[in-house]
Design a protein around this motif. Structure first.
Motif, PDB file in Angstrom:
ATOM      1  N   ARG A 309      27.009 -43.991 -13.242  1.00 42.24           N
ATOM      2  CA  ARG A 309      28.067 -44.816 -13.810  1.00 42.24           C
ATOM      3  C   ARG A 309      27.817 -46.305 -13.557  1.00 42.24           C
ATOM      4  NH1 ARG A 309      31.283 -40.313 -12.174  1.00 42.24           N
ATOM      5  NH2 ARG A 309      32.313 -39.347 -13.962  1.00 42.24           N
ATOM      6  N   GLU A 311      27.403 -49.984 -13.996  1.00 36.61           N
ATOM      7  CA  GLU A 311      28.047 -50.779 -15.047  1.00 36.61           C
ATOM      8  C   GLU A 311      27.181 -51.954 -15.476  1.00 36.61           C
ATOM      9  OE1 GLU A 311      32.052 -53.534 -15.743  1.00 36.61           O
ATOM     10  OE2 GLU A 311      31.879 -52.265 -13.944  1.00 36.61           O
ATOM     11  N   HIS A 312      26.940 -52.051 -16.776  1.00 36.62           N
ATOM     12  CA  HIS A 312      26.165 -53.141 -17.367  1.00 36.62           C
ATOM     13  C   HIS A 312      27.122 -54.285 -17.723  1.00 36.62           C
ATOM     14  CE1 HIS A 312      23.630 -54.721 -20.972  1.00 36.62           C
ATOM     15  NE2 HIS A 312      23.305 -55.350 -19.861  1.00 36.62           N
TER      16      HIS A 312
END
Length: 370
Positions: A309, A311-312
């Motif tokens: 998970r 996060e970008h």
């Protein structure tokens, strides 16, 4: 009686600014730094991993590793206020596809003098032990590029001899009869006793315009993903060695981590001299900039499953340039060409900020008062 000397530095990245300070210390009475961007240190000096190398990254080039280890203390001392060292830095050796095994990495680190500490339980740092042979804890700080810039600019502000001209493009450099160099810019003509080109990816663009020999360079359009790490990993850096793997480093100027990947960070690669010549800047502006973060994260998850998970937040896009001979051993030699086609014109390219001191030493030999 001493003769007045003036110099022109092309490029106001970290190298250009630090070189300008050094030239003033060598006795140049006036140093003009010319930068085509509207502000300084906004390109490659900012859009990188912000790693201060201690040599671990180059197990297939002992010279590059050793020089990095030697120069880290000097860089960290000179720019202490920009150093960030409040994180755990881990190098993991992949079980498959790595060009070095754990023992080879350990011996390499010993040879260059960089200490390692083997982590006994890789799972405690979220690694899948089916994927990694060993994990080592190392010391390799990061730097805050904004603070680094501010430190340099504060020093330059105290030196009346240094002038910075932004939003100014250098068009050509030409030799003059008296061994001075004429620098044609978008704002007029400059004449200098020494011209230092620190334009990084733009080296051959200037050389082609000026009728000078090109330098064998390879360019890449690169994507450095900026990611938000889970709370318990915010103070951890991870590098998987040595092959088609990834690295995650704190990026202090944004409070995030960079995520780079050997396979997915480069979006396009070419060499100068192959086909029609291009300005790397034009290629960067025309690139699609479609993120490969999904592929990067998928590979990260194989080694650290709990990061699925991840996060970008953003991506940094830049041109990365190296000498073509670096392909075989991943070395990062410094380009230093004195009198390159023109007397008193010197062409410089360093691939890492912390190897600046080798450049300064060469400049002292070339331009120090006798």
């Amino acid at each position: 009686m001493s003769t007045s000397r003036n110099a022109v530095v092309i490029g106001a990245g970290f190298y250009g600014l630090r070189i300008a300070l050094h030239l003033e210390s060598l006795g140049f009475d006036r140093v003009t730094v010319v930068e085509r961007e509207p502000s300084v240190m906004e390109r490659a000096s900012l859009n990188n991993q912000a790693r201060v190398h201690n040599g671990y990254h180059y197990p297939r080039s002992i010279l590059t590793g050793y020089r990095s280890h030697l120069q880290l203390p000097t860089f960290a001392d000179e720019f202490a206020e920009a150093m960030v060292d409040d994180f755990v830095h881990l190098y993991a050796i992949a079980k498959r596809l790595s060009k070095v095994n754990a023992r080879q990495f350990e011996l390499f680190a010993q040879r260059i003098g960089s200490p390692t500490e083997r982590v006994l339980d890789a799972r405690s740092h979220s690694f899948d032990t089916d994927m990694v042979e060993a994990v080592f804890r190392v010391r390799e700080p990061a730097f805050d590029a904004r603070i680094l810039r501010d430190l340099l600019m504060a020093r330059i502000a105290e030196v009346a001899a240094i002038e910075i001209s932004t939003s100014t493009e250098v068009l050509t450099v030409t030799g003059m009869d008296d061994e001075r160099v004429a620098v044609e810019t978008s704002r007029g003509l400059l004449e200098a006793d020494a011209v230092i080109s620190a334009t990084y990816s733009g080296i051959n663009v200037l050389h082609r315009r000026s009728g000078l020999p090109e330098v064998p360079l390879q360019h890449e359009i690169t994507e450095m993903a900026l990611v938000e790490m889970p709370a318990d990993l915010k103070h951890v850096a991870v590098t998987v060695m040595d092959g088609p793997f990834f690295s995650m480093m704190p990026f202090p100027s944004r409070g995030l981590h960079t995520l780079s990947h050997v396979r997915y960070t480069p979006h396009r690669r070419w060499r100068d001299g192959e086909g029609r010549p291009h300005d790397p800047e034009d290629i960067l502006k025309a690139s699609s900039q479609e993120s490969q973060f999904g592929n990067m994260r998928a590979d990260v998850t194989r080694f650290m499953p709990r990061l699925k998970r991840l996060e970008h937040v953003d991506s940094l896009w830049e041109v990365k340039t190296v000498l073509t001979r670096s392909d075989s051993d991943d070395s990062r030699p410094i380009l230093f060409l004195r009198d390159h086609g023109i007397t008193n014109y010197t062409c410089i390219m360093g691939s890492k900020l912390d190897n600046i001191y080798d450049v300064l030493q060469e400049l002292s030999v070339a331009y120090g008062r006798q």
